[in-house]
Enzyme design. Structure first.
Site, PDB file in Angstrom:
ATOM      1  N   GLU A   9       5.790 -10.705  -5.932  1.00 36.10           N
ATOM      2  CA  GLU A   9       4.905 -10.824  -7.100  1.00 36.10           C
ATOM      3  C   GLU A   9       5.483 -10.219  -8.366  1.00 36.10           C
ATOM      4  OE1 GLU A   9       3.586  -6.907  -5.162  1.00 36.10           O
ATOM      5  OE2 GLU A   9       4.522  -8.805  -4.595  1.00 36.10           O
ATOM      6  N   HIS A  45       8.672  -7.418  -2.556  1.00 37.35           N
ATOM      7  CA  HIS A  45       7.545  -7.759  -3.431  1.00 37.35           C
ATOM      8  C   HIS A  45       7.848  -9.037  -4.208  1.00 37.35           C
ATOM      9  CE1 HIS A  45       5.047  -4.122  -2.984  1.00 37.35           C
ATOM     10  NE2 HIS A  45       6.208  -3.518  -2.745  1.00 37.35           N
ATOM     11  N   GLY A  99       0.835  -1.197   0.000  1.00 41.44           N
ATOM     12  CA  GLY A  99       0.000   0.000   0.000  1.00 41.44           C
ATOM     13  C   GLY A  99       0.869   1.246   0.000  1.00 41.44           C
ATOM     14  N   CYS A 155       5.072  -6.251   1.924  1.00 38.95           N
ATOM     15  CA  CYS A 155       5.402  -4.827   2.058  1.00 38.95           C
ATOM     16  C   CYS A 155       4.539  -4.165   3.145  1.00 38.95           C
ATOM     17  CB  CYS A 155       5.285  -4.116   0.712  1.00 38.95           C
ATOM     18  SG  CYS A 155       6.118  -2.501   0.652  1.00 38.95           S
ATOM     19  N   TYR A 156       3.602  -3.289   2.771  1.00 37.95           N
ATOM     20  CA  TYR A 156       2.734  -2.675   3.778  1.00 37.95           C
ATOM     21  C   TYR A 156       2.021  -3.756   4.583  1.00 37.95           C
ATOM     22  CZ  TYR A 156      -0.997   0.131   5.866  1.00 37.95           C
ATOM     23  OH  TYR A 156      -1.858   0.732   6.761  1.00 37.95           O
ATOM     24  N   LYS A 190      -7.595 -11.296 -18.556  1.00 36.00           N
ATOM     25  CA  LYS A 190      -7.542 -11.427 -20.008  1.00 36.00           C
ATOM     26  C   LYS A 190      -6.674 -12.594 -20.466  1.00 36.00           C
ATOM     27  CE  LYS A 190      -8.864  -9.370 -23.887  1.00 36.00           C
ATOM     28  NZ  LYS A 190     -10.185  -8.768 -24.127  1.00 36.00           N
ATOM     29  N   ASP A 207     -13.348 -11.459 -25.838  1.00 37.14           N
ATOM     30  CA  ASP A 207     -14.178 -11.775 -24.675  1.00 37.14           C
ATOM     31  C   ASP A 207     -15.514 -12.396 -25.072  1.00 37.14           C
ATOM     32  OD1 ASP A 207     -12.074 -10.518 -23.442  1.00 37.14           O
ATOM     33  OD2 ASP A 207     -13.131  -8.626 -23.159  1.00 37.14           O
TER      34      ASP A 207
END
Length: 513
Positions: A174, A172, A58, A85-86, A369, A230
């Site tokens: 990710e 992080h 955050g 992190c946060y 997606k 889609d």
């Protein structure tokens, strides 16, 4: 789509730009994930029966007034928790550790020393590179926790209490800049949460087919087939589930890209064997959009008329009370949920009339997606459909700034066709998320053939992205930009200037409206 067959990990969003990326990384490990707000109560969270919870990063310090918190009772649920992190700082703060402003933040690539493998670092090198982005530092882990890693600036860069099932990392995992980050997430998912990697394309299809059959029963459904990725994948998925109970309705709004109308009919009617009703409604859409300049009004006008055309087209279809839409997870988030403020009304989410006569079938509502494309490939859709660049539901109506007219659409279709053709020739289609032309509501002075002109500019927009939640402007080669400019000015009547948009998302959006 029902996710009851899958272990679920909830990503608690503390306002991080990476919350969606965390959710995607979890799914890449074949575990289903959803994003929830930090205001969720322990009772609400427990009701979701998650296999695990991840606290996102955050933008705020945990010490500032109004900084987001989590219900402390969440720690007593017995559900494994990973703070990033946060999120890690919040765990440290709420469970009795120390978070301090040491005057020494860390940003970018940072060397991490693993003190103890514990659960998260199993089989990894003792020294590795991670991606940091913080100012406050965790100076002491909470009582009962073991510090498992440190950096030069952070004494407790990772900590855990495996018995309690709570873990924290200051960095992080990710992002791709943390080379072992995905392995860390997998250790949390598989070892701490005991989650099963069952979120696969085949299992998604199987579960979706089951849910569609349960919802539709013996009734009939119609699908708003635009020819985009889609709606195409949604149609193929529903067709697999209910076969000839599905009728696809292709509404030719007059706002499609050049030549797409014919391609839609060719692909789905002749090659996919779907029942297709082709409605030529361009005149109705141009009439409805006459004088409309506000982008939200345009989106809602197009969305409402779209549904009315469906209602007209379905008059002869017995029991047609289900409407299939290709709504995606980012559409839901951006259109405004309890997790996110509304950025814009998506045509297939926020533009629907309240008195709509159809019950919605949205088999892609929980997918990003890239997952939709993989499902499309698994279903055997042709490559030119599966890998077609995203196109907004309202079509060129939101790429023409100001009033939409047939003349403006013709100009934009020609310019856009050139952009897509040159991108394809440069072999950049797979590298670029979207590349298209925009027609602004202005004219500019130019000189063509020794004569002064007062004509339209065309703005080229090209971005790279993984899921459309964030995007960066594409660094197109100068020679490609030169060809684009030259061809558009020389081949498209009424255009005398070309500009290139170098705005990322955020602060901008991918589309101009």
């Amino acid at each position: 789509m029902s996710e009851q067959h899958f272990d679920t990990v909830l990503v608690v969003d503390f306002g991080a730009q990476y919350a969606q990326l965390i959710a995607r990384r979890v799914r890449e490990a074949h575990v289903y994930s959803e994003i929830v707000p930090h205001t969720i109560s322990a009772q609400e969270l427990a009701a979701r029966q998650p296999a695990g919870v991840i606290f996102s990063g955050g933008p705020k310090s945990v010490h500032v007034e109004g900084a987001p918190r989590i219900d402390p009772a969440v720690y007593d649920l017995g559900v494994p928790i990973l703070g990033i992190c946060y999120g890690a700082q919040l765990i440290a703060l709420q469970l009795g550790g120390e978070v301090a402003d040491t005057g020494r933040g860390e940003y970018g690539k940072t060397d991490l020393e693993v003190l103890n493998e514990g659960v998260l670092f199993g089989g990894q090198p003792a020294r590795q590179q991670v991606w940091m982005s913080h100012f406050d530092s965790i100076t002491q882990a909470p009582p009962g926790f073991e510090t498992t890693a440190m950096t030069a600036a952070v004494p407790a860069a990772a900590f855990e209490d495996a018995d309690r099932g709570v873990y924290g990392v200051q960095f992080h995992p990710e992002v791709v800049h943390t080379p072992h980050g995905q392995d860390i997430l997998k250790h949390f998912l598989y070892d701490a949460c005991d989650a099963l990697p069952t979120w696969t394309m085949s299992s998604i299809i199987e579960t979706s087919v089951e849910a569609i059959r349960e919802q539709v029963g013996s009734g009939r459904a119609i699908c708003g087939l635009s020819g985009g990725v889609d709606s195409a994948v949604a149609a193929a998925l529903v067709h697999k589930a209910i076969g000839h109970q599905l009728t696809c309705v292709f509404v030719d709004t007059g706002l499609m890209r050049q030549g797409e109308g014919d391609q839609v009919v060719e692909t789905f009617q002749r090659h996919q064997g779907m029942e297709l009703i082709h409605v030529r409604a361009a005149d109705r859409f141009f009439e409805r959009l006459a004088g409309v300049t506000d982008p939200e009004e345009k989106r809602k006008a197009i969305g409402e008329l779209f549904i009315r055309v469906f209602e007209d087209a379905s008059g002869g279809i017995e029991d047609a009370r289900f409407l299939v839409q290709g709504t995606l997870y980012p559409d839901v988030i951006e259109s405004g949920t309890s997790e996110a403020a509304r950025i814009k009304s998506h045509h297939n989410v926020g533009g629907l009339p309240e008195d709509m006569e159809f019950e919605l079938v949205e088999p892609l509502r929980n997918l990003f997606k890239d997952e939709v494309r993989r499902v499309g490939e698994e279903l055997g859709l042709p490559e030119e459909i599966v890998w077609r660049q995203p196109f907004p539901g309202p079509g060129l109506g939101v790429r023409i700034i100001g009033e939409v007219t047939p003349e403006k659409v013709a100009i934009l279709q020609q310019a856009d066709a050139i952009v897509r053709e040159e991108i394809r020739k440069a072999d950049l289609e797979r590298d670029i998320w979207q590349a298209f032309a925009v027609l602004p509501d202005i004219r500019s002075v130019g000189v063509m053939g020794d004569e002064r002109t007062y004509a339209h500019p065309i703005i080229i927009r090209a971005v790279t992205s993984e899921d459309a939640m964030t995007a960066d402007w594409a660094r197109l080669p100068y020679d490609l930009l030169e060809r684009l400019s030259s061809r558009i000015i020389n081949e498209v009547p009424g255009v005398n200037r070309v500009a290139y948009d170098i705005t990322s998302k955020p602060p901008g959006t991918i589309e101009w409206e």
